[in-house]
Design an enzyme around this catalytic site. Structure first.
Site, PDB file in Angstrom:
ATOM      1  N   HIS A  34       1.038  -0.946   0.011  1.00 43.04           N
ATOM      2  CA  HIS A  34      -0.173  -0.021   0.159  1.00 43.04           C
ATOM      3  C   HIS A  34       0.975   1.175  -0.071  1.00 43.04           C
ATOM      4  O   HIS A  34       1.070   1.859   0.991  1.00 43.04           O
ATOM      5  CB  HIS A  34      -0.755  -0.068   1.189  1.00 43.04           C
ATOM      6  CG  HIS A  34      -2.067   0.945   1.191  1.00 43.04           C
ATOM      7  ND1 HIS A  34      -2.144   2.294   1.574  1.00 43.04           N
ATOM      8  CD2 HIS A  34      -3.309   0.732   0.502  1.00 43.04           C
ATOM      9  CE1 HIS A  34      -3.118   2.738   1.235  1.00 43.04           C
ATOM     10  NE2 HIS A  34      -3.911   1.876   0.798  1.00 43.04           N
ATOM     11  N   PHE A  35       1.148   1.670  -0.973  1.00 38.63           N
ATOM     12  CA  PHE A  35       1.205   1.374  -2.480  1.00 38.63           C
ATOM     13  C   PHE A  35       2.448   1.017  -2.842  1.00 38.63           C
ATOM     14  O   PHE A  35       3.430   1.829  -2.415  1.00 38.63           O
ATOM     15  CB  PHE A  35       0.479   2.408  -3.487  1.00 38.63           C
ATOM     16  CG  PHE A  35      -0.740   2.752  -2.995  1.00 38.63           C
ATOM     17  CD1 PHE A  35      -1.732   1.896  -3.757  1.00 38.63           C
ATOM     18  CD2 PHE A  35      -1.191   3.722  -2.397  1.00 38.63           C
ATOM     19  CE1 PHE A  35      -3.297   2.098  -3.327  1.00 38.63           C
ATOM     20  CE2 PHE A  35      -2.570   4.059  -2.144  1.00 38.63           C
ATOM     21  CZ  PHE A  35      -3.498   3.250  -2.718  1.00 38.63           C
TER      22      PHE A  35
END
Length: 161
Positions: A34-35
């Site tokens: 993420h991410f």
């Protein structure tokens, strides 16, 4: 598996307010996905840490006579992203505390910058209702959360710590 988004309490005033912190390490699994290439703390997990802080405060205020469950988050405002390597501070203040539940005002700080504001409602499940739904296990205040509560009580009884 249960995830805890509080490292420790730094202030705790029974029935009124609590302050907890969470250090966001680059090594936490969530940052890998993420991410990728732009790791940020997911907003729902920040809100979960705030809810854990408020939930412990609400549960302790009523001597854990009922199970405390997150009922709803009517408002939440996120002002910026948070990256690994930072320290979040969770502030929770009880707005109302009644037989059926509680309302908590929560704020998350990054240094002196307010980054999240939320109102969180908790419901109290009495013993008979919670046993029907969940059995005897106290799924809310067990394991690590119970340990954090013990530490919170120590902070409460020694405010200069």
């Amino acid at each position: 598996m249960r995830w805890i988004w509080i490292d420790r309490f730094v202030a705790f005033e029974s029935g009124r307010s609590a302050r907890a912190v969470k250090a966001l390490s680059h090594a936490e699994d969530l940052f890998a996905d993420h991410f990728p290439g732009y790791p940020i703390m997911p907003a729902p997990l920040m809100l979960e840490g705030l809810a854990q802080t408020g939930g412990i405060l609400v549960g302790e205020a009523r001597d854990f006579r009922e199970k405390v469950v997150l009922a709803k988050v009517p408002t939440a405002k996120f002002h910026r992203e948070v990256f690994p390597g930072r320290l979040l501070t969770y502030d929770a203040e009880i707005l109302t505390l009644r037989e059926e539940g509680a309302a908590v005002l929560g704020k998350i700080w990054l240094d002196s910058e307010l980054i999240v504001e939320a109102e969180i409602f908790f419901a109290h499940l009495d013993q008979s209702r919670s046993q029907q739904l969940f059995g005897d296990q106290n799924f809310v205040f067990s394991g690590e959360l119970k340990n954090l509560l013990g530490l919170a009580r120590k902070v409460s009884s020694h405010p200069s710590s």
